[in-house]
Design an enzyme around this catalytic site. Structure first.
Site, mmCIF file in Angstrom:
data_model
loop_
_atom_site.group_PDB
_atom_site.id
_atom_site.type_symbol
_atom_site.label_atom_id
_atom_site.label_comp_id
_atom_site.label_asym_id
_atom_site.label_seq_id
_atom_site.Cartn_x
_atom_site.Cartn_y
_atom_site.Cartn_z
ATOM 1 N N GLY A 83 0.539 -1.264 0.121
ATOM 2 C CA GLY A 83 -0.320 -0.056 0.333
ATOM 3 C C GLY A 83 1.015 1.459 0.185
ATOM 4 O O GLY A 83 2.229 1.264 -0.393
ATOM 5 N N ASP A 84 0.121 2.272 -0.343
ATOM 6 C CA ASP A 84 0.465 3.778 0.655
ATOM 7 C C ASP A 84 2.530 3.865 1.032
ATOM 8 O O ASP A 84 3.181 3.619 0.601
ATOM 9 C CB ASP A 84 0.248 5.081 0.665
ATOM 10 C CG ASP A 84 -1.253 4.666 -0.155
ATOM 11 O OD1 ASP A 84 -0.778 4.896 -1.569
ATOM 12 O OD2 ASP A 84 -2.148 4.889 -0.373
ATOM 13 N N GLY A 85 2.399 2.987 2.218
ATOM 14 C CA GLY A 85 2.996 3.473 3.542
ATOM 15 C C GLY A 85 4.338 2.731 2.808
ATOM 16 O O GLY A 85 5.605 2.538 2.923
ATOM 17 N N THR B 23 -4.849 -0.234 1.541
ATOM 18 C CA THR B 23 -5.450 0.444 1.628
ATOM 19 C C THR B 23 -6.378 0.543 0.462
ATOM 20 O O THR B 23 -7.390 0.675 0.046
ATOM 21 C CB THR B 23 -6.152 0.667 3.630
ATOM 22 O OG1 THR B 23 -6.245 -0.603 4.230
ATOM 23 C CG2 THR B 23 -7.688 0.988 3.747
ATOM 24 N N GLU C 55 2.410 8.548 6.778
ATOM 25 C CA GLU C 55 2.776 8.467 7.457
ATOM 26 C C GLU C 55 3.058 9.972 8.674
ATOM 27 O O GLU C 55 3.699 10.567 8.272
ATOM 28 C CB GLU C 55 4.071 7.428 7.460
ATOM 29 C CG GLU C 55 3.896 6.597 6.534
ATOM 30 C CD GLU C 55 3.244 5.252 7.046
ATOM 31 O OE1 GLU C 55 3.902 4.594 7.956
ATOM 32 O OE2 GLU C 55 2.689 4.595 6.302
#
Length: 298
Positions: free
Chosen positions: A66-68, A93, A273
Site C-alpha cells: 500500500g501507500d506506506g 487500503t 505516515e
C-alpha cells in the site's frame, strides 16, 4: 524485457491471502523478467533498507503493498545514483499513488497493464530530508489519520478513513502559520494545509487541471475552516473532474518550494505516515524517480 527485477512484498499488511497475490504476480510478470527475486519484509523500515542497499543491482523494483510500502521504497531509492524503474502492485487500503499512475487495483489486472506501461520520471517531494510521493499534510488531515483504528482499517478498509475524517471535522481546531513562498511571507490561520504531488487522497480524486506529476510544482491547498463550507467543496469536487471555480475557505497555490512554521507545533503526515513535525522546508525534486505508468482507461 527486464534482465533483473526485485519484488518486495509486505507479509504483514492488508490482505490475508498474500500467497495467492504472490502467485498472480509471479505468473503475470515473470514472462517479462529474466531473473526474478522475491523479498519479504517483516517490519517497518525493511522496504526502505532493501531499496537503498540493493536497488542499484536491479533494472526493476516492484513494490507490492500500500501507500506506506511505496513511501518506504521512495525513501530508499531517492538517493541512489541510478534508480531502477519502479512498478507498484497495489494491495493496500487506499493505494493513492498507484491510482495516480492509472494502475489497476487488482494484482492480476495490474500485471496485464504492465505489458503496455511506459517509464516516466516523476517528481518526488522532500520535507526535512525525507521523501514523499503523494502528499504532505498537517492539521485536520493528521488528526483524521491518527484517529483511524488499525483493527477497523484492516476490517473495513478505506471506509474507516471516512469515519475518522467526519469525526475530525466536528472537532477541528485552527492553528497559526507563517508561510515563506516566492520571496514573501504570509501569516494567517488554518485548520489544514495540504501539499499534493499526486492526485488522490484517501481514494478521493483531488485532480486539479493544473496538476502534473512531472512539472516541478506542488499543489498547495490552505483550508481556512472546517464544517459545512469544507464539506460543500469536497462534495462538489467528488461530483466533478474539475475543482469548482469558487472554493469557499480554500486557497490554491502552486509552488516548487516553501518554508512553513506553525503555532503550536503540528505533526506532519506524509503519504499517511506521521513521524515529522513543524517547522519544515518543503521542496520538490523534479523527475527524480522512474515509475511505470499505465495507460488511462477510457
Amino acid at each position: 524485457m527486464y534482465e533483473k527485477a526485485m519484488l518486495i512484498y509486505n507479509g504483514n499488511a492488508g490482505s490475508n491471502d498474500i500467497a495467492t497475490l504472490l502467485s498472480e504476480a509471479v505468473a503475470g510478470l515473470s514472462q517479462h523478467i529474466t531473473e526474478f527475486t522475491l523479498m519479504k519484509t517483516n517490519e517497518r523500515g525493511d522496504t526502505e533498507r532493501l531499496c537503498r542497499e540493493r536497488g542499484e543491482h536491479f533494472d526493476l523494483v516492484i513494490i507490492m503493498g500500500g501507500d506506506g510500502t511505496v513511501h518506504e521504497a521512495v525513501n530508499g531509492l531517492i538517493h541512489l545514483e541510478r534508480s531502477p524503474s519502479i512498478f507498484i502492485l497495489p494491495t493496500g487500503t487506499c493505494n493513492d499513488f498507484a491510482r495516480a499512475l492509472n494502475i489497476p487495483l487488482k494484482v492480476k489486472q495490474a500485471c496485464e497493464a504492465f505489458k503496455e506501461a511506459t517509464v516516466q520520471p516523476l517528481d518526488i517531494g522532500l520535507v526535512n530530508e525525507r521523501a514523499f510521493s503523494n502528499f504532505f499534510g498537517l492539521g485536520l488531515i493528521t488528526r483524521a489519520s491518527e484517529g483511524t483504528n488499525d483493527d477497523l482499517k484492516s476490517s473495513i478498509g478505506k471506509f474507516s478513513y471516512f469515519l475518522s475524517a467526519i469525526q475530525s471535522l466536528q472537532t477541528a481546531e485552527s492553528f497559526s502559520y507563517s508561510l515563506q513562498l516566492d520571496g514573501k511571507t504570509v501569516q494567517d490561520e488554518a485548520v489544514m494545509i495540504l501539499a499534493m504531488n499526486g492526485s488522490f487522497l484517501g481514494t478521493t480524486n483531488l485532480y486539479h487541471e493544473q496538476t502534473k506529476l512531472d512539472d516541478g510544482k506542488l499543489e498547495l491547498y490552505i483550508i481556512r475552516e472546517a464544517g459545512l463550507a469544507l464539506l460543500k467543496n469536497l462534495f462538489n469536487k467528488a461530483r466533478s473532474p474539475e475543482w469548482p471555480g469558487e472554493m469557499e475557505g480554500i486557497e490554491f497555490i502552486q509552488a516548487a518550494s516553501l518554508q512553513l512554521e506553525t503555532s503550536p507545533i503540528e505533526d506532519i503526515d506524509i503519504d499517511g505516515e506521521i513521524y515529522l513535525e513543524t517547522p519544515t522546508r518543503l521542496s520538490l525534486k523534479q523527475k527524480a524517480l522512474p515509475f511505470l505508468v499505465c495507460k488511462e482507461e477510457k
